[in-house]
Write an enzyme that holds these catalytic residues in place. Structure first.
Site, short mmCIF file in Angstrom:
data_model
loop_
_atom_site.label_atom_id
_atom_site.label_comp_id
_atom_site.label_asym_id
_atom_site.label_seq_id
_atom_site.Cartn_x
_atom_site.Cartn_y
_atom_site.Cartn_z
N SER A 139 -46.11 23.64 -49.63
CA SER A 139 -46.30 22.54 -48.67
C SER A 139 -46.27 23.14 -47.27
O SER A 139 -45.61 24.17 -47.04
CB SER A 139 -45.15 21.54 -48.83
OG SER A 139 -45.06 20.71 -47.70
N TYR A 152 -36.16 19.73 -49.73
CA TYR A 152 -37.59 19.86 -50.09
C TYR A 152 -38.21 21.09 -49.42
O TYR A 152 -38.86 21.92 -50.07
CB TYR A 152 -38.34 18.60 -49.69
CG TYR A 152 -39.81 18.61 -50.07
CD1 TYR A 152 -40.20 18.36 -51.38
CD2 TYR A 152 -40.80 18.86 -49.12
CE1 TYR A 152 -41.55 18.37 -51.74
CE2 TYR A 152 -42.14 18.87 -49.46
CZ TYR A 152 -42.52 18.63 -50.78
OH TYR A 152 -43.84 18.64 -51.13
N1 NAP Z 1 -48.38 14.41 -51.42
C1 NAP Z 1 -48.20 15.25 -50.42
O1 NAP Z 1 -48.32 14.88 -49.23
C2 NAP Z 1 -47.82 16.68 -50.69
C3 NAP Z 1 -47.79 17.55 -49.58
C4 NAP Z 1 -47.45 18.88 -49.80
C5 NAP Z 1 -47.16 19.32 -51.07
N2 NAP Z 1 -47.20 18.45 -52.12
C6 NAP Z 1 -46.88 18.98 -53.44
O2 NAP Z 1 -47.98 18.75 -54.31
C7 NAP Z 1 -47.51 18.64 -55.65
C8 NAP Z 1 -48.06 17.34 -56.26
O3 NAP Z 1 -47.56 16.28 -55.48
P1 NAP Z 1 -48.16 14.79 -55.51
O4 NAP Z 1 -48.08 14.27 -54.14
O5 NAP Z 1 -49.45 14.78 -56.25
O6 NAP Z 1 -47.00 14.08 -56.37
P2 NAP Z 1 -47.01 12.89 -57.43
O7 NAP Z 1 -48.18 12.00 -57.24
O8 NAP Z 1 -45.65 12.31 -57.36
O9 NAP Z 1 -47.20 13.66 -58.85
C9 NAP Z 1 -46.20 14.50 -59.34
C10 NAP Z 1 -46.61 15.01 -60.71
O10 NAP Z 1 -45.60 15.92 -61.16
C11 NAP Z 1 -45.14 15.52 -62.45
N3 NAP Z 1 -43.74 15.90 -62.58
C12 NAP Z 1 -42.69 15.53 -61.78
N4 NAP Z 1 -41.56 16.06 -62.24
C13 NAP Z 1 -41.86 16.80 -63.33
C14 NAP Z 1 -41.12 17.58 -64.25
N5 NAP Z 1 -39.78 17.71 -64.13
N6 NAP Z 1 -41.76 18.20 -65.27
C15 NAP Z 1 -43.11 18.08 -65.41
N7 NAP Z 1 -43.87 17.34 -64.57
C16 NAP Z 1 -43.25 16.70 -63.56
C17 NAP Z 1 -45.37 14.00 -62.49
O11 NAP Z 1 -45.51 13.47 -63.80
P3 NAP Z 1 -44.23 12.97 -64.70
O12 NAP Z 1 -43.38 12.15 -63.78
O13 NAP Z 1 -44.83 12.23 -65.85
O14 NAP Z 1 -43.56 14.21 -65.16
C18 NAP Z 1 -46.71 13.92 -61.76
O15 NAP Z 1 -47.76 14.23 -62.65
C19 NAP Z 1 -45.98 18.68 -55.56
O16 NAP Z 1 -45.53 19.98 -55.84
C20 NAP Z 1 -45.70 18.32 -54.12
O17 NAP Z 1 -44.47 18.83 -53.67
C21 NAP Z 1 -47.52 17.14 -51.97
#
Ligand code: NAP
Length: 257
Positions: A139, A152
């Protein structure tokens, strides 16, 4: 991404991961999906109707044995994946009154140990084969401390450093490593953020940036460019100036949890 035919993607059922599944399949890749929720995985699989280009295995990235079984299933079906992407992650905003060891441990276990657990599984096979691409999703918040993100930001900074070091260690074996550092992306993870999110992009746009960046096998894929370059510039500002800008932009000095 000519060097990639098969991909194992964690966090594939929501947000950035779900958009990546669509993108990877549209580009003719084979994608193995992992997340915890089996039903959501099955829904996504039936929506795509991708036949033998899609398989899914439910697993929690925190559980080494369960994740190793998931990897073995994928390997047995398709062989060692060309690209493995540790995307599963979570976020909890924590004020000074909310931060706790339990909440910090939760974030470290999923975002850092879960990602490391994912990436170390295929590493020996990739080294033996002499090719492979390991990708961790960090991130832009990993660059410098931000309000309410002590845990985080630390998980993502730790992951970035892990990936940077690993890239040196594996390059002589034909294996490459990339850190993906997104800015704000519209997903369930950011839906509860209590502050304006500058230059936020859709998950589909994020998937486009990631796709393009991974093709070049670079150390880092960061986006959206204007915002990520501004964050890189903020990295070199002296602390008092940096802190003043961030306090003003986020209103953190006026918020008590
Ligand atoms: N959104 C942003 O602005 C942003 C910015 C920078 C970085 N990121 C990073 O991008 C990545 C994806 O984020 P997102 O925004 O797409 O999040 P999201 O919509 O909340 O999706 C998270 C995904 O991770 C899975 N997950 C969570 N805990 C897990 C576990 N213990 N084991 C296996 N799977 C797990 C969830 O499915 P289940 O709950 O079914 O397991 C879901 O498929 C993350 O690493 C996040 O930190 C996001």
């Amino acid at each position: 991404m000519q060097h990639v035919q098969t991909i194992w993607l964690t966090g594939a059922t929501s947000g950035i991961g779900e958009a990546l599944v669509t993108k990877f399949l549209a580009e003719g890749k084979r994608v193995a999906l992992t997340a915890r929720n089996d039903q959501k995985l099955s829904e996504i699989a039936s929506r795509h109707q991708a036949g033998e280009n899609l398989m899914y295995v439910a697993a929690d990235v925190r559980n080494e044995d369960v994740l190793a079984d998931a990897y073995d299933k994928i390997k047995a079906e398709w062989g060692v994946p060309d690209l493995v992407m540790a995307n599963a992650g979570t976020h909890i905003n924590m004020t000074a009154n909310e931060i706790s060891m339990e909440a910090c441990r939760h974030l470290f276990e999923i975002n850092l140990y879960g990602a490391v657990n994912t990436l170390l599984l295929p590493l020996p096979d990739m080294i033996e084969r002499g090719s492979g691409h390991l990708v961790g999703v960090g991130s832009l918040s990993s660059y410098r401390g931000l309000p309410w993100a002590a845990a985080y930001g630390a998980t993502k900074a730790g992951l970035n450093n892990f990936l940077q070091s690993l890239r040196f260690d594996v390059e002589t074996y034909g294996v490459t490593v990339t850190a993906v550092n997104p800015g704000f992306v519209e997903t369930q993870l950011t839906s509860l953020n209590p502050f304006p999110m500058p230059m936020i992009v859709s998950a589909e746009r994020a998937a486009e940036y990631i796709w393009k960046g991974l093709s070049h096998k670079k150390m880092e894929v960061h986006f959206p460019p204007l915002f990520s370059w501004a964050c890189k510039f903020m990295r070199i500002l002296p602390y008092p100036i940096y802190h003043q800008i961030i306090r003003r932009v986020t209103g953190s000095a006026n918020r008590r949890g």
